[in-house]
Every structure is written in C-alpha cells, then in structure tokens.
Motif scaffolding. Structure first.
Motif, PDB file in Angstrom:
ATOM      1  N   GLN B  12      61.577 -90.151  55.750  1.00  0.00           N
ATOM      2  CA  GLN B  12      60.366 -90.824  55.307  1.00  0.00           C
ATOM      3  C   GLN B  12      59.149 -89.922  55.528  1.00  0.00           C
ATOM      4  O   GLN B  12      58.255 -89.847  54.703  1.00  0.00           O
ATOM      5  CB  GLN B  12      60.207 -92.150  56.065  1.00  0.00           C
ATOM      6  CG  GLN B  12      59.044 -93.009  55.594  1.00  0.00           C
ATOM      7  CD  GLN B  12      59.167 -93.421  54.145  1.00  0.00           C
ATOM      8  OE1 GLN B  12      60.278 -93.572  53.620  1.00  0.00           O
ATOM      9  NE2 GLN B  12      58.048 -93.580  53.472  1.00  0.00           N
ATOM     10  N   PHE B  13      59.147 -89.216  56.624  1.00  0.00           N
ATOM     11  CA  PHE B  13      58.062 -88.302  56.947  1.00  0.00           C
ATOM     12  C   PHE B  13      57.912 -87.247  55.855  1.00  0.00           C
ATOM     13  O   PHE B  13      56.830 -87.026  55.317  1.00  0.00           O
ATOM     14  CB  PHE B  13      58.352 -87.624  58.299  1.00  0.00           C
ATOM     15  CG  PHE B  13      57.400 -86.537  58.654  1.00  0.00           C
ATOM     16  CD1 PHE B  13      56.122 -86.840  59.092  1.00  0.00           C
ATOM     17  CD2 PHE B  13      57.776 -85.210  58.551  1.00  0.00           C
ATOM     18  CE1 PHE B  13      55.237 -85.834  59.425  1.00  0.00           C
ATOM     19  CE2 PHE B  13      56.888 -84.200  58.880  1.00  0.00           C
ATOM     20  CZ  PHE B  13      55.618 -84.511  59.314  1.00  0.00           C
ATOM     21  N   GLU B  16      56.591 -88.718  52.623  1.00  0.00           N
ATOM     22  CA  GLU B  16      55.170 -89.055  52.643  1.00  0.00           C
ATOM     23  C   GLU B  16      54.277 -87.821  52.631  1.00  0.00           C
ATOM     24  O   GLU B  16      53.279 -87.777  51.917  1.00  0.00           O
ATOM     25  CB  GLU B  16      54.847 -89.945  53.857  1.00  0.00           C
ATOM     26  CG  GLU B  16      55.294 -91.368  53.610  1.00  0.00           C
ATOM     27  CD  GLU B  16      54.969 -92.337  54.751  1.00  0.00           C
ATOM     28  OE1 GLU B  16      54.011 -92.082  55.493  1.00  0.00           O
ATOM     29  OE2 GLU B  16      55.684 -93.347  54.871  1.00  0.00           O
ATOM     30  N   HIS B  20      51.487 -86.874  49.752  1.00  0.00           N
ATOM     31  CA  HIS B  20      50.082 -86.575  50.045  1.00  0.00           C
ATOM     32  C   HIS B  20      49.716 -85.176  49.567  1.00  0.00           C
ATOM     33  O   HIS B  20      48.625 -84.961  49.052  1.00  0.00           O
ATOM     34  CB  HIS B  20      49.801 -86.712  51.550  1.00  0.00           C
ATOM     35  CG  HIS B  20      49.823 -88.127  52.032  1.00  0.00           C
ATOM     36  ND1 HIS B  20      48.971 -89.083  51.529  1.00  0.00           N
ATOM     37  CD2 HIS B  20      50.587 -88.760  52.950  1.00  0.00           C
ATOM     38  CE1 HIS B  20      49.202 -90.237  52.128  1.00  0.00           C
ATOM     39  NE2 HIS B  20      50.194 -90.075  52.989  1.00  0.00           N
ATOM     40  N   ILE B 164      37.627-106.722  42.805  1.00  0.00           N
ATOM     41  CA  ILE B 164      39.073-106.453  42.782  1.00  0.00           C
ATOM     42  C   ILE B 164      39.785-107.410  43.717  1.00  0.00           C
ATOM     43  O   ILE B 164      40.799-108.011  43.376  1.00  0.00           O
ATOM     44  CB  ILE B 164      39.367-104.991  43.224  1.00  0.00           C
ATOM     45  CG1 ILE B 164      38.812-104.023  42.183  1.00  0.00           C
ATOM     46  CG2 ILE B 164      40.861-104.759  43.408  1.00  0.00           C
ATOM     47  CD1 ILE B 164      38.753-102.594  42.659  1.00  0.00           C
ATOM     48  N   LYS B 165      39.163-107.574  44.885  1.00  0.00           N
ATOM     49  CA  LYS B 165      39.751-108.432  45.906  1.00  0.00           C
ATOM     50  C   LYS B 165      39.890-109.850  45.390  1.00  0.00           C
ATOM     51  O   LYS B 165      40.903-110.505  45.540  1.00  0.00           O
ATOM     52  CB  LYS B 165      38.800-108.426  47.105  1.00  0.00           C
ATOM     53  CG  LYS B 165      39.477-108.195  48.402  1.00  0.00           C
ATOM     54  CD  LYS B 165      38.513-107.607  49.404  1.00  0.00           C
ATOM     55  CE  LYS B 165      37.167-108.305  49.397  1.00  0.00           C
ATOM     56  NZ  LYS B 165      36.157-107.600  50.176  1.00  0.00           N
ATOM     57  N   ASN B 169      43.159-112.006  44.811  1.00  0.00           N
ATOM     58  CA  ASN B 169      43.411-113.306  45.421  1.00  0.00           C
ATOM     59  C   ASN B 169      43.794-114.348  44.384  1.00  0.00           C
ATOM     60  O   ASN B 169      44.727-115.109  44.562  1.00  0.00           O
ATOM     61  CB  ASN B 169      42.183-113.796  46.185  1.00  0.00           C
ATOM     62  CG  ASN B 169      42.063-113.090  47.525  1.00  0.00           C
ATOM     63  OD1 ASN B 169      43.053-112.545  48.008  1.00  0.00           O
ATOM     64  ND2 ASN B 169      40.876-113.082  48.085  1.00  0.00           N
ATOM     65  N   SER B 172      47.170-113.894  43.234  1.00  0.00           N
ATOM     66  CA  SER B 172      48.207-114.302  44.166  1.00  0.00           C
ATOM     67  C   SER B 172      48.388-115.815  44.152  1.00  0.00           C
ATOM     68  O   SER B 172      49.472-116.322  44.400  1.00  0.00           O
ATOM     69  CB  SER B 172      47.884-113.811  45.570  1.00  0.00           C
ATOM     70  OG  SER B 172      46.784-114.507  46.062  1.00  0.00           O
ATOM     71  N   GLU B 179      54.476-113.381  44.677  1.00  0.00           N
ATOM     72  CA  GLU B 179      53.865-112.777  45.859  1.00  0.00           C
ATOM     73  C   GLU B 179      54.768-112.890  47.086  1.00  0.00           C
ATOM     74  O   GLU B 179      54.842-111.990  47.904  1.00  0.00           O
ATOM     75  CB  GLU B 179      52.521-113.459  46.167  1.00  0.00           C
ATOM     76  CG  GLU B 179      51.379-112.944  45.329  1.00  0.00           C
ATOM     77  CD  GLU B 179      51.113-111.466  45.564  1.00  0.00           C
ATOM     78  OE1 GLU B 179      51.175-111.036  46.726  1.00  0.00           O
ATOM     79  OE2 GLU B 179      50.854-110.756  44.589  1.00  0.00           O
ATOM     80  N   LYS B 182      57.108-110.420  47.130  1.00  0.00           N
ATOM     81  CA  LYS B 182      56.529-109.093  47.260  1.00  0.00           C
ATOM     82  C   LYS B 182      56.182-108.778  48.708  1.00  0.00           C
ATOM     83  O   LYS B 182      55.049-108.807  49.109  1.00  0.00           O
ATOM     84  CB  LYS B 182      55.278-108.986  46.386  1.00  0.00           C
ATOM     85  CG  LYS B 182      54.925-107.548  46.051  1.00  0.00           C
ATOM     86  CD  LYS B 182      53.736-107.488  45.136  1.00  0.00           C
ATOM     87  CE  LYS B 182      52.449-107.392  45.913  1.00  0.00           C
ATOM     88  NZ  LYS B 182      51.273-107.394  45.066  1.00  0.00           N
ATOM     89  N   GLN B 183      57.187-108.507  49.480  1.00  0.00           N
ATOM     90  CA  GLN B 183      56.971-108.150  50.876  1.00  0.00           C
ATOM     91  C   GLN B 183      56.147-106.873  50.958  1.00  0.00           C
ATOM     92  O   GLN B 183      55.285-106.729  51.772  1.00  0.00           O
ATOM     93  CB  GLN B 183      58.324-107.914  51.568  1.00  0.00           C
ATOM     94  CG  GLN B 183      58.968-109.181  52.090  1.00  0.00           C
ATOM     95  CD  GLN B 183      58.520-109.480  53.493  1.00  0.00           C
ATOM     96  OE1 GLN B 183      58.135-108.570  54.209  1.00  0.00           O
ATOM     97  NE2 GLN B 183      58.537-110.736  53.880  1.00  0.00           N
ATOM     98  N   ASN B 184      56.443-106.000  50.068  1.00  0.00           N
ATOM     99  CA  ASN B 184      55.833-104.691  50.170  1.00  0.00           C
ATOM    100  C   ASN B 184      55.999-103.986  48.827  1.00  0.00           C
ATOM    101  O   ASN B 184      57.086-103.809  48.335  1.00  0.00           O
ATOM    102  CB  ASN B 184      56.588-103.939  51.273  1.00  0.00           C
ATOM    103  CG  ASN B 184      56.126-102.521  51.402  1.00  0.00           C
ATOM    104  OD1 ASN B 184      55.692-101.909  50.428  1.00  0.00           O
ATOM    105  ND2 ASN B 184      56.231-101.999  52.587  1.00  0.00           N
ATOM    106  N   ASN B 185      54.853-103.659  48.255  1.00  0.00           N
ATOM    107  CA  ASN B 185      54.862-103.041  46.930  1.00  0.00           C
ATOM    108  C   ASN B 185      55.817-101.888  46.793  1.00  0.00           C
ATOM    109  O   ASN B 185      56.629-101.829  45.890  1.00  0.00           O
ATOM    110  CB  ASN B 185      53.467-102.484  46.655  1.00  0.00           C
ATOM    111  CG  ASN B 185      52.691-103.426  45.774  1.00  0.00           C
ATOM    112  OD1 ASN B 185      53.290-104.274  45.119  1.00  0.00           O
ATOM    113  ND2 ASN B 185      51.391-103.285  45.771  1.00  0.00           N
ATOM    114  N   THR B 186      55.689-100.955  47.716  1.00  0.00           N
ATOM    115  CA  THR B 186      56.455 -99.719  47.580  1.00  0.00           C
ATOM    116  C   THR B 186      57.950 -99.973  47.664  1.00  0.00           C
ATOM    117  O   THR B 186      58.723 -99.393  46.919  1.00  0.00           O
ATOM    118  CB  THR B 186      56.062 -98.699  48.656  1.00  0.00           C
ATOM    119  OG1 THR B 186      55.746 -99.425  49.833  1.00  0.00           O
ATOM    120  CG2 THR B 186      54.888 -97.872  48.224  1.00  0.00           C
ATOM    121  N   VAL B 187      58.327-100.851  48.582  1.00  0.00           N
ATOM    122  CA  VAL B 187      59.749-101.125  48.758  1.00  0.00           C
ATOM    123  C   VAL B 187      60.343-101.626  47.454  1.00  0.00           C
ATOM    124  O   VAL B 187      61.351-101.120  46.973  1.00  0.00           O
ATOM    125  CB  VAL B 187      59.973-102.164  49.870  1.00  0.00           C
ATOM    126  CG1 VAL B 187      61.432-102.583  49.920  1.00  0.00           C
ATOM    127  CG2 VAL B 187      59.551-101.597  51.207  1.00  0.00           C
TER     128      VAL B 187
END
Lengths: 134, 583
Positions: B12-13, B16, B20, B164-165, B169, B172, B179, B182-187
């Motif tokens: 993972q390191f 990432e 970047h 955006i926020k 909301n 969602s 949602e 959707k635990q986590n977008n990337t996953v």
C-alpha cells in the motif's frame, strides 16, 4: 463492556490501515467507518455517528480544519486530530485546538518496527481512552 | 505484527507514494508552461507532506528527509514567498523521481533502500535560499499585491467548498442506500476492476478472431451453395450465421477494448523529456499535449513511447531556435502534440514552431551519402526529400547534443513505428517549423489478406500493403524496362519471384504482378496462380514457423488450411533498400 464506534479520516489508506491495526489491540474500539477526506467524513458521520473520530489535517477536497468546523457545529462526537510532528506546534495546530479538537496526537511512526509500534500504539490508545473518559 | 499485515502495508505504501509522485510530476511539468493554480500548489504540497508522513510511519528516514525538504519548498510557494522557475522545477522533479525509486526499492525489501540524498537536499534548500536574495526584492512587491488578490479567491473557494458540501449532503440523502454501501470510495473503485494476465487477454483476442473467421468461411460456403440453388434449405442456416456473426462481432469489439490503454502516462514521460531537453539546451519551450486521454492498443502505446520521446527531444534540440535567433516569432518556442483517435486508428501529430528543415541541405547530404545521384535528385518531391531523414545514419545536425543528433534516431523511430504496423511522415516549412505525423491503423485481430496459393501451401500478405495486381496480359513490353525491373506509371519496381522463397512451384502460364508497398518502399511480386482474399487471424509464430525464412506467422483458413504470413520486413530488408525509384 460497551464498545466505542470509531471513524478514521485520512486520505492515505496506508495510514488508515495502520491506525486500524493499532486500535485492534484494544477491544474497546470498533472501527465502523473510514473516509478519505472531509466531505466523505461528514457523510459517514451522518450515516452512523461515531463515538470518536481520528481526523487527519491535510486532505484533498475538504481538509481536517474545515471538517472539524462542520463536525463541531452539529455533533458532540470526540475528535482526535492526528497530525505530523511539524504541525503539532504550528498555527494550524493552534487553530485546531481553538476549533474544539479534544486532543492532537502525532501520526503513528515506526509502524513496521515492532517495539516502537507497540510503544506508539500504546500512546495512541491511551490518549483515545482519555478523551473518551474511560 | 504478522507477515501478511507487513506485506499489505508495504504494498500500500508503494502504491500511495507512486500515486503522489505521478500527481506531482504532472503538476510540476505543467508549471513549466503555466503558472500553477492555488489548488495545484496545494495538491503538490499535500502530496509531499503525505509522503513525509507515510515515510515516518515506516521509518524511512531518507525518504522522509527528501519529502520534508520538497514540502518546505512548496510551503513557501503556497505562502506566496516565490514562484517556481525552471531550475526549481527540475530539482523538484529529481526529488520526485528519487522518492519513487526509494519507495519502490524499499517496498520490495521491506526496509529502506536509499542512496545518500545530501546533494539533493542541498539543492532543494538552495531553491528557498536563492529566493530570499535581495535580487527579488522588487518582485516581492508585486507578489504582495497578488497575495491580497489570492485572499479574495480563498473566500470564493470557501463558498465553493460549502456548495460542494451541500450538494454532497443532499446527494447522500437522496441516495442513502448507495451511501451505506459506500464504506470507502477507493475500496469500491478498486473492487470494480480486476486484473487479468495479458497473455489471457491475448488468447481471448485470438480465439474470438478465429470464431469470426470460421463464421465468415461458413458464410462464404453457404453463399456459393445458395448461388447454385437459391431454393435450398440453407437459407435458414444463412440467417443463423448472420445472427451469430453479429454477436461475435459485438463480442470482438469488447475484447478489443480490453487491450486498450490511455496515452496519459506515456505523454507525461514525453512532456518530461521535452522539458529536460529544453532545460539542458537553455531554450524556452512550451510543450503542449492535446488529447492525452486518447486510448490506444497497449502494443501501440508501448511501440510509440520511444519514437515520441525522440521526436520531441529532437524538436527541442534542433527544431526550436535559441531565444535570440527566433526573429519575429515568440521568444518562447512551442512543441504541440495532438493525439486523436477515429475509426481508422490513432493519429499523433507533433509540430514545432522552430527553424524547419532546409530541403537543399538534406539533398546535399543525401547526394554525399550516395542515396541519390545529383541528376535524379532534381525531380524529387519535397516529401521524398524529407523521407531521407529516416534513412539509417542520416543526420544533418551540426551539433551533437546529449539527447539527440548523433545521426541515429530517426531511422529507429521509423523502424519502431513500422514494426508495430504504423507509419510516420515528416513535413517541414523552412523558418516556420516541422511536423511529424504518426498513424497507427485500428488494431484488429482479423487482418484482411491477399492469399497466394502454391501447391496446397498458402501465403498471405495484408491487403493494405498490396497496392494493385497486374496480370501479364495487362502489361506490355514497355513495362519491362530491364531484367527484373517493372515500370508502372513512372515508378520502377524490382521484381521478386514468389518461387524464390515459396516452397514449391506453380506451372500457371500467366503471371500476376502484385505491387506491394511497405515502409514507403515498393516492389513487384511475380506469382503464377490463384489470388484469394481472406480475413485471417495470425497467431504468434511457434518454433517451427519462426524458423522459416520470410515467414512471420501462421493462420488457419477455410477450415483446415494453414496460411503463412509473409514477413514483409524481411522481404524488403534483404534487397537493395531503395526498391522503387522515381523517374
């Protein structure tokens, strides 16, 4: 024992993995959500309000400072800001304090060094427990 | 602290840090032509900052130091203390490269593998020190004004973020079920895609092609039977075949899509090498890429990388003039790369606004090198003159630089492009600039071919390489100008006898002459026998096939017939390189 629900907010999945691993050493904590930025964090909180949030500062879309403002306006959840050393004495850290963070802790270092990891992990858990008052 | 966990962490390191670094590279290269936006500066700052934090967690002290110094530079830029110039960008790019290397190597060993970064750290710190010199005092006044402007922008940004926020909301609420999942977008995004070994894709690719050719064989047989007896029951079979054919074609399109990749990564490398070339030659050059998200077959992407880098470096080194020699033109040169895709394939145009190429200089060189004689050279068209540039060992560059101009290169560019089925052309306007056009035909797994028969053995040449076919009766004595030479419409072709490389001989009384074009050269293939047209799927040659001279692959056609693919590269390479000469 009533378990405490944890939300981990950090744009690095690696950091989330590490924090999760540290918390897994203490049965008190159960990670119920993860988010990669402030916006995701807010929708996670709305979905399931956690007892404690570990919040990173530097994130894309919405950073930790912005997210903290929003969280404080609506929820009484405990917030622990997880920051890198350089930031701990910075103006941003002061800002975070003022905004009502319950604690600021250093990012867990030395995660792959077992002894150091245990030591850092201990600190991490101690602070989290203290914030929650248990 | 179990092994599985450690492995996951290191993997993972590395992922990432790589993400970047790619992000930083794109931003930094962009900074050479346009001033960075606030968001870009923030994004690069965050990337260095995050790498620093991640390195700390894994106790990678060297990586942490580099990231820290780079972060400090971006931090100053973020605070408006100075702007990045090309020297600073170059150092940051170097730091970025080094961080990527350290992370990759360390992740493999699961401990830090790094060289001493002392010089790099000094260079990074110098960027900041240099900017505090008195020299920049004047500049700083201007920046203060800009800074206050930026504060206004910041407020606007705040508004944007709030909006955006709010949208997020509302979204969602509307879509709470989604949602929850959707635990986590990337996953989730990662789970949507799976990785498949490229060999598997190659196999599927060739199998679907085989299904298509079998269907077309069956279709052909049915059609010929139907011609004999239109009332036959085969009409039902024909309908079925057509339906299957449609399904197979759709399947085939999807399979083709599996092999396709965006050009984004390649173009980042191309931009980077152009930037480095500009820096080392002390020129000011904007490198602009349009359409980098265009997608191409992965073999094409691979084949086009080196040629593109070479052409762009060449354009910067030899095309673009030094700032003082650019006359009426903008002091800053421009290299523009346009990538586009259409149903016919991929087209890449690389044009610069440099000095252009002097045809008379090329001609002189060509005559000196004995590529053409002075008399004949007078009748050459411009495009034929430009084509000499691609000739091995040909270079008119007076200066030799690190990156290009050693007289090698353009011929390699051409060979690389051609060997992957593409073509490359050059055009130039003296004083105004040079333009390269690279074209790759749409990759298909079936290739429409001209099939030649020789006593139950079959040979194929792609139809796109066969310009025309003449029978002996179409030609007269005037066409045969000398032994083994055929002249058709002002072009002279060397005659190659099919029997010279085919296994066996035909005794057909009449000859066919196939005019075959390849890599800008032409020849006439003399052949006695039937000429068929088939869609074929060529498999990678096995040991036996690759041991055959003049053969580069094999396919199955008409149920069970083996068809050998004639290796045009070999066929054209063996003889005199200038097979067709203009009169």
């Amino acid at each position: 024992m009533m378990q405490k629900k944890v939300l981990i907010v950090d744009d690095s999945k690696l950091m989330r993995i590490i924090i999760k691993k540290i918390l897994s050493n203490d049965d008190l904590f159960v990670v119920t959500g993860e988010a990669g930025n402030g916006i995701e964090a807010l929708s996670e909180i709305e979905r399931d309000v956690p007892d404690i949030i570990f919040l990173d500062i530097e994130m894309p879309e919405m950073d930790g400072v912005e997210a903290l403002k929003e969280i404080r306006a609506k929820y009484s959840t405990k917030v622990v800001v997880v920051s890198s050393v350089a930031q701990m004495g910075s103006s941003r850290a002061a800002e975070v304090n003022q905004l009502g963070a319950d604690a600021i802790i250093e990012k867990p270092g030395g995660a792959v060094d077992p002894t150091l990891a245990t030591q850092k992990g201990k600190e991490f858990i101690e602070i989290a427990r203290k914030v929650l008052g248990v | 602290m179990d092994d599985e966990f450690l492995k996951e962490i290191w993997e993972q390191f590395s992922i990432e840090v790589d993400e970047h670094c790619s992000n930083n590279e794109e931003i930094l290269i962009g900074a050479t032509s346009n001033e960075l936006s606030e968001e870009q500066v923030n994004s690069a700052f965050r990337a260095f900052h995050t790498i620093k934090g991640l390195s700390r967690s894994l106790s990678l002290s060297t990586l942490e130091k580099i990231a820290h110094s780079a972060e400090d530079v971006l931090g100053d830029v973020r605070e408006g203390k100075f702007k990045l110039d090309d020297d600073a960008i170059s150092v940051l790019l170097k730091a970025n490269d080094q961080m990527r290397v350290i992370s990759e190597n360390s992740a493999k060993k699961m401990f830090e593998v790094a060289d001493d970064p002392k010089e790099l750290i000094i260079n990074l710190n110098e960027i900041r020190e240099k900017e505090f010199d008195g020299k920049n005092a004047e500049k700083k006044d201007n920046e203060t004004i800009e800074l206050s402007d930026e504060k206004n922008n910041l407020n606007v940004e705040d508004e944007n973020i709030k909006r955006i926020k709010k949208n997020a909301n509302e979204l969602s609420k509307e879509d709470s079920l989604k949602e929850t999942k959707k635990q986590n977008n990337t996953v989730i995004e990662k789970e949507k895609s799976i990785s498949v070994a490229s060999e598997v894709i190659e196999k599927i690719f060739s199998r679907t092609g085989n299904v298509l050719t079998s269907l077309s064989d069956i279709n052909r047989i049915i059609n010929s039977k139907l011609l004999e007896n239109p009332q036959s029951d085969l009409k039902i079979a024909k309908d079925l075949i057509e339906k299957s054919n449609l399904q197979a074609s759709l399947l085939n399109e999807e399979v083709l899509d599996l092999r396709v990749f965006p050009m984004t990564d390649v173009m980042r490398r191309v931009k980077r090498s152009g930037f480095e070339a500009a820096r080392s030659s002390g020129k000011k050059v904007d490198i602009i890429v349009n359409g980098e998200t265009s997608r191409a077959d992965r073999n094409v992407v691979r084949a086009v990388t080196d040629p593109l880098m070479h052409i762009v470096r060449n354009a910067v080194d030899h095309g673009i003039e030094p700032p003082t020699e650019r006359g009426n033109k903008d002091e800053k040169g421009k290299v523009e790369i346009d990538i586009s895709t259409s149903s016919s394939g991929l087209e890449i145009v690389i044009k610069d606004d440099g000095r252009g190429i002097d045809t008379s200089k090329i001609l002189e060189k060509a005559i000196t090198n004995g590529l053409v004689d002075r008399e004949k050279s007078k009748q050459l068209k411009d495009e034929e003159i430009f084509d000499f540039i691609f000739h091995p060992g040909f270079s008119t560059a007076e200066k030799v630089t690190d990156t290009s101009g050693r007289g090698v290169g353009m011929d390699v560019v051409k060979t690389n492009v051609i060997s992957s089925g593409g073509s490359v052309y050059l055009n130039s306007d003296l004083g105004k600039g040079t333009k390269f056009t690279i074209i790759f035909p749409q990759i298909t797994n079936t290739e429409n071919c001209i099939v030649l028969e020789s006593v139950n053995t079959y040979y194929a040449i792609p139809s796109r390489n066969v310009v025309s076919i003449y029978r002996t009766s179409d030609l007269n004595k005037n066409n045969f100008i000398e032994k083994k030479k055929l002249q058709i419409e002002n072009k002279v072709y060397q005659i190659i006898n099919f029997e010279d490389f085919a296994f066996s001989k035909n005794n057909d009384a009449e000859f066919n002459y196939l005019i075959v074009n390849f890599a800008g050269k032409g020849l006439a293939l003399q052949y006695a026998g039937k000429v068929l047209i088939r869609d074929l799927v060529f498999d990678e040659p096995d040991k036996f096939v690759s041991s055959l001279p003049y053969i580069s692959g094999a396919a199955i056609s008409d149920g069970n017939k083996v068809v050998f693919q004639i290796d045009l590269m070999h066929l054209f390479g063996q003889e005199d390189p200038q097979k067709s000469e203009s009169i």
